[in-house]
Structure formats: C-alpha cells, structure tokens
Motif scaffolding. Sequence first.
Motif, PDB file in Angstrom:
ATOM      1  N   MET A 190     -20.058 -11.880  10.890  1.00  0.00           N
ATOM      2  CA  MET A 190     -19.097 -12.985  11.028  1.00  0.00           C
ATOM      3  C   MET A 190     -17.693 -12.464  10.786  1.00  0.00           C
ATOM      4  N   SER A 191     -16.744 -12.815  11.660  1.00  0.00           N
ATOM      5  CA  SER A 191     -15.363 -12.365  11.532  1.00  0.00           C
ATOM      6  C   SER A 191     -14.663 -13.192  10.469  1.00  0.00           C
ATOM      7  N   MET A 192     -14.255 -12.549   9.373  1.00  0.00           N
ATOM      8  CA  MET A 192     -13.604 -13.302   8.313  1.00  0.00           C
ATOM      9  C   MET A 192     -12.885 -12.353   7.361  1.00  0.00           C
ATOM     10  N   ILE A 193     -12.064 -12.950   6.501  1.00  0.00           N
ATOM     11  CA  ILE A 193     -11.359 -12.222   5.449  1.00  0.00           C
ATOM     12  C   ILE A 193     -12.266 -12.195   4.222  1.00  0.00           C
ATOM     13  N   LEU A 194     -12.527 -10.993   3.689  1.00  0.00           N
ATOM     14  CA  LEU A 194     -13.459 -10.845   2.569  1.00  0.00           C
ATOM     15  C   LEU A 194     -12.758 -10.745   1.218  1.00  0.00           C
ATOM     16  N   PHE A 195     -11.582 -10.138   1.195  1.00  0.00           N
ATOM     17  CA  PHE A 195     -10.920  -9.892  -0.090  1.00  0.00           C
ATOM     18  C   PHE A 195      -9.423  -9.799   0.154  1.00  0.00           C
ATOM     19  N   ALA A 196      -8.645 -10.219  -0.851  1.00  0.00           N
ATOM     20  CA  ALA A 196      -7.187 -10.129  -0.761  1.00  0.00           C
ATOM     21  C   ALA A 196      -6.611  -9.889  -2.145  1.00  0.00           C
ATOM     22  N   CYS A 197      -5.468  -9.211  -2.182  1.00  0.00           N
ATOM     23  CA  CYS A 197      -4.807  -8.943  -3.465  1.00  0.00           C
ATOM     24  C   CYS A 197      -3.315  -8.765  -3.231  1.00  0.00           C
ATOM     25  N   VAL A 198      -2.557  -8.915  -4.324  1.00  0.00           N
ATOM     26  CA  VAL A 198      -1.107  -8.712  -4.305  1.00  0.00           C
ATOM     27  C   VAL A 198      -0.799  -7.605  -5.303  1.00  0.00           C
ATOM     28  N   VAL A 199      -0.065  -6.580  -4.882  1.00  0.00           N
ATOM     29  CA  VAL A 199       0.251  -5.443  -5.750  1.00  0.00           C
ATOM     30  C   VAL A 199       1.764  -5.256  -5.799  1.00  0.00           C
ATOM     31  N   ARG A 200       2.220  -4.624  -6.870  1.00  0.00           N
ATOM     32  CA  ARG A 200       3.638  -4.269  -6.964  1.00  0.00           C
ATOM     33  C   ARG A 200       3.871  -3.010  -6.148  1.00  0.00           C
ATOM     34  N   LEU A 224     -15.490  -2.445   8.348  1.00  0.00           N
ATOM     35  CA  LEU A 224     -14.424  -3.151   7.650  1.00  0.00           C
ATOM     36  C   LEU A 224     -13.091  -2.459   7.889  1.00  0.00           C
ATOM     37  N   SER A 225     -12.019  -3.210   7.697  1.00  0.00           N
ATOM     38  CA  SER A 225     -10.666  -2.671   7.841  1.00  0.00           C
ATOM     39  C   SER A 225      -9.804  -3.186   6.703  1.00  0.00           C
ATOM     40  N   ILE A 226      -8.804  -2.394   6.335  1.00  0.00           N
ATOM     41  CA  ILE A 226      -7.830  -2.791   5.318  1.00  0.00           C
ATOM     42  C   ILE A 226      -6.494  -3.007   6.021  1.00  0.00           C
ATOM     43  N   HIS A 227      -5.882  -4.151   5.779  1.00  0.00           N
ATOM     44  CA  HIS A 227      -4.554  -4.462   6.317  1.00  0.00           C
ATOM     45  C   HIS A 227      -3.597  -4.638   5.141  1.00  0.00           C
ATOM     46  N   PHE A 228      -2.359  -4.193   5.315  1.00  0.00           N
ATOM     47  CA  PHE A 228      -1.357  -4.383   4.260  1.00  0.00           C
ATOM     48  C   PHE A 228      -0.032  -4.786   4.896  1.00  0.00           C
ATOM     49  N   ASP A 229       0.712  -5.595   4.157  1.00  0.00           N
ATOM     50  CA  ASP A 229       2.018  -6.097   4.591  1.00  0.00           C
ATOM     51  C   ASP A 229       2.927  -6.049   3.370  1.00  0.00           C
ATOM     52  N   SER A 230       3.894  -5.164   3.379  1.00  0.00           N
ATOM     53  CA  SER A 230       4.775  -4.966   2.223  1.00  0.00           C
ATOM     54  C   SER A 230       6.182  -5.407   2.573  1.00  0.00           C
ATOM     55  N   PHE A 231       6.819  -6.059   1.616  1.00  0.00           N
ATOM     56  CA  PHE A 231       8.189  -6.528   1.801  1.00  0.00           C
ATOM     57  C   PHE A 231       8.771  -6.802   0.420  1.00  0.00           C
ATOM     58  N   ALA A 274       9.529  -6.489  -3.285  1.00  0.00           N
ATOM     59  CA  ALA A 274       8.928  -5.855  -4.458  1.00  0.00           C
ATOM     60  C   ALA A 274       7.415  -5.863  -4.450  1.00  0.00           C
ATOM     61  N   VAL A 275       6.800  -6.595  -3.489  1.00  0.00           N
ATOM     62  CA  VAL A 275       5.348  -6.728  -3.505  1.00  0.00           C
ATOM     63  C   VAL A 275       4.770  -6.353  -2.144  1.00  0.00           C
ATOM     64  N   ALA A 276       3.466  -6.151  -2.158  1.00  0.00           N
ATOM     65  CA  ALA A 276       2.713  -5.910  -0.927  1.00  0.00           C
ATOM     66  C   ALA A 276       1.422  -6.695  -1.018  1.00  0.00           C
ATOM     67  N   CYS A 277       1.042  -7.331   0.085  1.00  0.00           N
ATOM     68  CA  CYS A 277      -0.215  -8.068   0.158  1.00  0.00           C
ATOM     69  C   CYS A 277      -1.211  -7.245   0.955  1.00  0.00           C
ATOM     70  N   MET A 278      -2.436  -7.152   0.437  1.00  0.00           N
ATOM     71  CA  MET A 278      -3.468  -6.337   1.067  1.00  0.00           C
ATOM     72  C   MET A 278      -4.730  -7.163   1.223  1.00  0.00           C
ATOM     73  N   GLY A 279      -5.464  -6.898   2.285  1.00  0.00           N
ATOM     74  CA  GLY A 279      -6.696  -7.646   2.518  1.00  0.00           C
ATOM     75  C   GLY A 279      -7.754  -6.787   3.180  1.00  0.00           C
ATOM     76  N   LEU A 310      -1.679 -12.367   5.622  1.00  0.00           N
ATOM     77  CA  LEU A 310      -0.946 -11.612   4.601  1.00  0.00           C
ATOM     78  C   LEU A 310       0.489 -12.115   4.456  1.00  0.00           C
ATOM     79  N   GLU A 311       1.117 -12.495   5.560  1.00  0.00           N
ATOM     80  CA  GLU A 311       2.484 -13.013   5.481  1.00  0.00           C
ATOM     81  C   GLU A 311       2.517 -14.362   4.772  1.00  0.00           C
ATOM     82  N   ALA A 312       1.540 -15.202   5.067  1.00  0.00           N
ATOM     83  CA  ALA A 312       1.472 -16.511   4.385  1.00  0.00           C
ATOM     84  C   ALA A 312       1.225 -16.319   2.896  1.00  0.00           C
ATOM     85  N   LEU A 313       0.404 -15.347   2.566  1.00  0.00           N
ATOM     86  CA  LEU A 313       0.119 -15.065   1.155  1.00  0.00           C
ATOM     87  C   LEU A 313       1.370 -14.551   0.449  1.00  0.00           C
TER      88      LEU A 313
END
Length: 281
Positions: A1-11, A58-65, A67-72, A87-90
């Motif tokens: 099933m196509s879906m987001i499994l995990f997400a996090c916010v890092v400095r 699986l794939s890892i995507h990241f969006d940094s802007f 002071a933080v970066a969102c990863m999923g 990731l942008e909405a997060l």
Amino acid sequence: MSMILFACVVRLRDGLPLSASTDFHHNQDFLECRKRLKMLSLILTQFPGRGTAEGHDLSIHFDSFGAVACMGICSRSYPVAMAFCFLEALRWEFTASYDDTSIGLASRPYAFLKFDSVIQKVKWHFNYASSSQLKNHLEKIQEELALQPPLVMRLEDIEVMNGLRNSHSPVQVEYAPNYRMKPVTALGILSLILNIMCAALNLIRGIHLAEHSFQCYLYLFYSSTRLLKVAIILFFICLCNIYLHGLRNLWQILFHIGVAFLSSYQILTRQLRDKVFDSGV
C-alpha cells in the motif's frame, strides 16, 4: 500500500531530532531505513533543500529550510510530489508552533515530542486524502520540482557519505597473497648438519671442562682442610715447645706461632702446585 510510514523533524545544523511520529514497524527493511535516516540527518547541510534516498521497497525524503528539516519514510510507490507536499505542510506546522530561538536552545533529543499529535494528523490526511483535495498544493510542488529537481541518491550511499564525514575511509577487502616456502637445497642441508655437529662438539667440550674444574675445586677444598689440620697440629706443638722452654715474653711466643703457620703453609702450597701442574690445569 502506498503511504507515509514515518516522519520526523530535526535541527538542520547538527541533526538533533526535535520530534517524530511514534509509528513503529517490525519490518526489517523499515528498521534499516530508520537507521539510514538517522545517518542522513547528520549530513543534511551537505545537500540542497530537497532530496530523496531510494531503496528497494522504501524511500527517504527530506525537505530542509531555515533551522529545521522534515524527513519522512514512504513506500517506494508513493508519489514523490505527494511526499514533498507532506513534508512542506509539516514544516509549516512546526515553524508556526516553535520559533528559531526555542529550536536553537533545544539541548536534548525529542524536546518537542508533543508535536507528534500534529505529525499524526498531517500524516493521516496525506495517507487517506484524495488527489482532488490536494490538487492546488500538489500542482505548486510539481512546478517547483520541475524547475529544481530534488537530489536523488541510493540508500546504500548514505553510510559511505557518513563514514567520509567522520574521516573513516571505506573499507576495501583485499585478499592477501599466498606465499609458499621454497624447498631446502642440498647446500642448506649440508650447512644445517655442520651446525649441528659443531654444537654437539662444543657441548661435549663444555661438559669435560666443567668436570675438570669441579675436580680442581674439590682438590683445593681438600687441601684447605689438610692445611687447617696441619696448622692445628703445629700450633699444638708450638704450645708444647713454649711450655717446655719456659718462654715468658710475648714476642717470643708470637714468633714461634708465626714460624709454625708459615712452615705449614709452605708445605701445603708446594703440594698443591705440584698437583695442579700434574693435572694439566
């Protein structure tokens, strides 16, 4: 099933995890992907704002802007544009809840763990919302990706990049050459035999020398014992002589004693010298 499994916010500056979803899957691929995500979070400053690390399932995507970066972590079949929309909405939700000062002062991992409820809400929305509901946002992200495509790498490359960052060169496995000993030549065998014979002769010679030295020392000890016996006898004779002649002066007594010892020493020394010369020492 196509879906987001995990997400996090890092400095972004040091990869410190600020918040993450509490989802946990016992799948081995997911656990390995989580490990690679942690490695990737430490080196995000080396990459542009958006990127994707592709694996088999699986794939890892990241969006940094800022002071933080969102990863999923998403399934490989999940649309890339949808992943970056998520990731942008997060990131918008997180920066609206916490300012740069509080982010910079965070000193322990998951200092903003309460943000997990927001992550779960946004994740559920993107997992189950239809494309029509996200149409406007999705079109905007697709245009941005067309103008500036995200960095694409493999999951296997993350570990190598992290090792180079920590000054660990990649391990290269090389087979050691197989050395074989050369056979001994006839000259080598002859040299070995001669060395053994010389060692045996020196051993025999040393045994004879030790035996001869022991005999000489034994004779010297025996001679010293005889010297002591003769000295005692002469001393006794000297006392008798002093008593018979009625000597009273001290120098006369000492003179007779000295003559007795000197006579015994000369006799035994002569015998010892003759014995040593006869034995060939």
